[in-house]
Design a protein around this motif. Structure first.
Motif, mmCIF file in Angstrom:
data_model
loop_
_atom_site.group_PDB
_atom_site.id
_atom_site.type_symbol
_atom_site.label_atom_id
_atom_site.label_comp_id
_atom_site.label_asym_id
_atom_site.label_seq_id
_atom_site.Cartn_x
_atom_site.Cartn_y
_atom_site.Cartn_z
ATOM 1 N N HIS A 87 0.800 -1.202 -0.197
ATOM 2 C CA HIS A 87 0.009 0.050 0.097
ATOM 3 C C HIS A 87 0.869 1.228 -0.063
ATOM 4 C CE1 HIS A 87 1.039 -0.588 4.365
ATOM 5 N NE2 HIS A 87 0.472 0.663 4.482
ATOM 6 N N ASN A 88 0.309 2.282 -0.344
ATOM 7 C CA ASN A 88 1.351 3.434 -0.288
ATOM 8 C C ASN A 88 1.123 4.389 0.689
ATOM 9 O OD1 ASN A 88 -1.548 4.113 -1.583
ATOM 10 N ND2 ASN A 88 -0.468 6.533 -1.723
ATOM 11 N N HIS A 89 1.934 5.271 1.148
ATOM 12 C CA HIS A 89 1.679 6.180 2.084
ATOM 13 C C HIS A 89 2.002 7.677 1.585
ATOM 14 C CE1 HIS A 89 2.343 3.813 6.080
ATOM 15 N NE2 HIS A 89 1.230 3.527 5.813
ATOM 16 N N GLY A 90 0.988 8.200 1.631
ATOM 17 C CA GLY A 90 1.014 9.974 0.974
ATOM 18 C C GLY A 90 2.102 10.787 1.884
ATOM 19 N N SER A 91 2.266 10.318 3.030
ATOM 20 C CA SER A 91 3.345 11.372 3.930
ATOM 21 C C SER A 91 4.761 10.587 3.794
ATOM 22 C CB SER A 91 2.705 10.947 5.322
ATOM 23 O OG SER A 91 2.925 9.601 5.719
ATOM 24 N N ASP A 92 4.945 9.482 2.835
ATOM 25 C CA ASP A 92 6.239 9.065 2.745
ATOM 26 C C ASP A 92 6.569 8.601 4.175
ATOM 27 O OD1 ASP A 92 7.777 8.856 0.240
ATOM 28 O OD2 ASP A 92 9.256 9.501 1.380
ATOM 29 N N SER A 93 5.849 8.062 5.088
ATOM 30 C CA SER A 93 6.255 7.643 6.235
ATOM 31 C C SER A 93 6.169 6.219 6.430
ATOM 32 C CB SER A 93 5.468 8.244 7.394
ATOM 33 O OG SER A 93 3.984 7.747 7.041
ATOM 34 N N THR A 94 6.832 5.500 7.463
ATOM 35 C CA THR A 94 7.194 4.206 7.732
ATOM 36 C C THR A 94 5.777 3.510 8.051
ATOM 37 O OG1 THR A 94 8.422 2.720 9.240
ATOM 38 C CG2 THR A 94 7.132 4.563 10.338
ATOM 39 N N LEU A 95 5.952 2.148 8.439
ATOM 40 C CA LEU A 95 4.754 1.563 8.508
ATOM 41 C C LEU A 95 4.019 1.987 9.817
ATOM 42 C CD1 LEU A 95 6.274 -2.112 7.759
ATOM 43 C CD2 LEU A 95 4.699 -1.016 6.576
ATOM 44 N N SER A 96 2.843 2.020 9.851
ATOM 45 C CA SER A 96 2.191 2.219 11.190
ATOM 46 C C SER A 96 2.043 0.815 11.995
ATOM 47 C CB SER A 96 0.584 2.709 10.729
ATOM 48 O OG SER A 96 -0.003 1.784 10.293
ATOM 49 N N TYR A 97 1.850 1.226 13.089
ATOM 50 C CA TYR A 97 1.529 0.329 14.351
ATOM 51 C C TYR A 97 0.475 -0.656 13.825
ATOM 52 C CZ TYR A 97 1.001 -2.359 18.542
ATOM 53 O OH TYR A 97 0.941 -3.343 19.637
ATOM 54 N N ALA B 295 5.194 -0.797 2.655
ATOM 55 C CA ALA B 295 4.584 0.681 2.594
ATOM 56 C C ALA B 295 5.442 1.368 1.633
ATOM 57 C CB ALA B 295 4.556 1.432 3.755
ATOM 58 N N VAL B 296 4.940 1.837 0.373
ATOM 59 C CA VAL B 296 5.625 2.621 -0.822
ATOM 60 C C VAL B 296 5.317 4.087 -0.425
ATOM 61 C CG1 VAL B 296 6.061 2.809 -3.019
ATOM 62 C CG2 VAL B 296 5.266 0.710 -2.319
ATOM 63 N N GLY B 297 6.241 4.848 -0.239
ATOM 64 C CA GLY B 297 5.951 6.175 -0.188
ATOM 65 C C GLY B 297 5.689 7.043 -1.438
ATOM 66 N N ASN B 298 4.971 7.807 -1.461
ATOM 67 C CA ASN B 298 4.583 8.834 -2.548
ATOM 68 C C ASN B 298 5.895 9.517 -3.174
ATOM 69 O OD1 ASN B 298 2.125 8.069 -2.125
ATOM 70 N ND2 ASN B 298 0.822 10.030 -2.339
ATOM 71 N N ARG B 299 6.941 9.601 -2.089
ATOM 72 C CA ARG B 299 8.211 10.091 -2.706
ATOM 73 C C ARG B 299 9.113 9.003 -2.956
ATOM 74 N NH1 ARG B 299 9.582 15.484 0.759
ATOM 75 N NH2 ARG B 299 10.617 15.883 -1.113
ATOM 76 N N GLY B 300 8.806 7.888 -2.975
ATOM 77 C CA GLY B 300 9.720 6.810 -3.224
ATOM 78 C C GLY B 300 10.477 6.210 -2.316
ATOM 79 N N SER B 301 10.070 6.384 -1.096
ATOM 80 C CA SER B 301 10.775 5.638 0.134
ATOM 81 C C SER B 301 9.970 4.131 0.166
ATOM 82 C CB SER B 301 10.371 6.232 1.328
ATOM 83 O OG SER B 301 9.118 6.210 1.770
ATOM 84 N N PHE B 302 10.729 3.314 0.577
ATOM 85 C CA PHE B 302 9.797 1.933 1.138
ATOM 86 C C PHE B 302 10.248 1.316 2.468
ATOM 87 C CE2 PHE B 302 8.324 -1.970 -0.015
ATOM 88 C CZ PHE B 302 8.764 -2.808 0.736
ATOM 89 N N TYR B 303 9.292 0.760 2.863
ATOM 90 C CA TYR B 303 9.389 0.288 4.382
ATOM 91 C C TYR B 303 8.569 -0.966 4.254
ATOM 92 C CZ TYR B 303 10.396 5.073 5.994
ATOM 93 O OH TYR B 303 11.048 6.376 6.160
ATOM 94 N N GLY B 304 9.286 -2.079 4.868
ATOM 95 C CA GLY B 304 8.570 -3.319 4.558
ATOM 96 C C GLY B 304 9.035 -4.578 5.893
ATOM 97 N N LEU B 305 8.027 -5.215 6.208
ATOM 98 C CA LEU B 305 8.217 -6.486 6.811
ATOM 99 C C LEU B 305 7.999 -7.601 6.248
ATOM 100 C CD1 LEU B 305 6.372 -5.214 10.465
ATOM 101 C CD2 LEU B 305 8.897 -5.326 9.956
ATOM 102 N N PHE B 306 8.834 -8.806 6.561
ATOM 103 C CA PHE B 306 8.565 -9.914 5.734
ATOM 104 C C PHE B 306 8.879 -11.205 6.519
ATOM 105 C CE2 PHE B 306 9.136 -8.239 1.523
ATOM 106 C CZ PHE B 306 9.427 -7.114 1.790
#
Length: 208
Positions: A151-161, A178-189
Motif C-alpha cells: 500500500h502507499n503512504h502519502g506522507s512517505d512515512s514508515t509502517l504504522s503500528y 509501504a511505498v511512499g509517495n516520494r519513493g521511500s519503502f518500508y517493509g516487514l517480511f
C-alpha cells in the motif's frame, strides 16, 4: 507522541526477550529523559487505539500529521529497487509491483494522501484489483492463499503500528510493504524460520 509509542513498543519487546532468556531486568538501562507519566499514558492510549483500528474493518491508519505528497513520474522512474528477501528476479518483480502501485495512485487523480492497496501471490502476480481508500487509510484484502501486501503512504512515512499488528495476526500474509509517495519503502517480511518478530532494523524496515 510517535517517539513515545515507539518507546512503548520497544519496551514490550524487551520485556518479552528478558522473560524468554530468564534474565533479571535492569531498570537503569531503560530510563529515558522526558518520558514521564503524562507521555507514557499518551503512548499507552495510542497503542490501544492502534490495536482497535487494526481490527476495525481491515483498515490501515497512517500518520497524517507529516503532510502528504503527490506521486510524480520522476518518483516512479527513480524509485530504487527495494532490498527485499529473495533472488534478483523476485526483487525486480517486487520493484515493478511498487512502481505499478504508485502509477495507479498517480493516474487516479485523487487527493494527495489517498491510499491504495494491492495483494500479490508469491510470484508477485496481482490477486484481484487495487483497493482505494481515503486520505491516510485503506483496507487490505486477505485472500486464502499466501500473499504479499503493498500500500502507499502519502506522507512517505514508515509502517504504522496497525500495519505491523495486521501482519503479525494474518497467517497467510507473508509481507507488508509501504511505498511512499516520494519513493521511500518500508517493509516487514516473514523470516525463513517462520518468525514475524524483530524490530525495524532486523526486518529491513527501510531499504533506501
Amino acid at each position: 507522541d510517535r517517539a513515545s509509542v515507539k518507546l512503548k513498543k520497544q519496551e514490550g519487546k524487551l520485556k518479552d526477550w528478558i522473560k524468554e532468556k530468564e534474565l533479571t531486568p535492569d531498570p537503569s538501562r531503560v530510563q529515558t529523559g522526558g518520558f514521564g507519566r503524562s507521555v507514557s499514558q499518551k503512548a499507552v492510549w495510542a497503542n490501544k487505539k492502534g490495536l482497535k483500528n487494526a481490527a476495525d474493518g481491515g483498515r490501515i491508519y497512517s500518520d497524517r500529521g507529516t503532510g502528504n505528497y503527490p506521486v510524480t513520474r520522476q518518483t516512479i522512474e527513480k524509485m530504487p529497487i527495494p532490498n527485499v528477501p529473495g533472488d534478483s528476479y523476485f526483487r525486480a518483480q517486487y520493484h515493478a509491483a511498487c512502481q505499478d502501485l504508485l502509477r495507479e495512485v498517480m493516474e487516479s487523480n485523487t487527493e494527495a494522501g489517498t491510499e491504495f492497496s494491492g495483494v500479490f501471490n508469491m510470484a508477485m502476480e496481482q490477486i484481484g484489483e487495487y483497493r482505494r481508500g481515503s486520505v491516510g487509510r485503506v483496507g487490505i484484502d486477505n485472500p486464502d492463499e499466501m500473499y504479499n501486501a503493498l500500500h502507499n503512504h502519502g506522507s512517505d512515512s514508515t509502517l504504522s503500528y496497525p500495519d505491523i499488528a495486521r501482519f503479525v495476526n494474518r497467517d497467510n500474509q507473508m509481507s507488508i510493504g509501504a511505498v511512499g509517495n516520494r519513493g521511500s519503502f518500508y517493509g516487514l517480511f516473514m523470516t525463513a524460520d517462520g518468525d514475524r518478530d524483530g524490530d525495524a532494523e532486523d526486518l529491513r524496515m527501510k531499504t533506501q
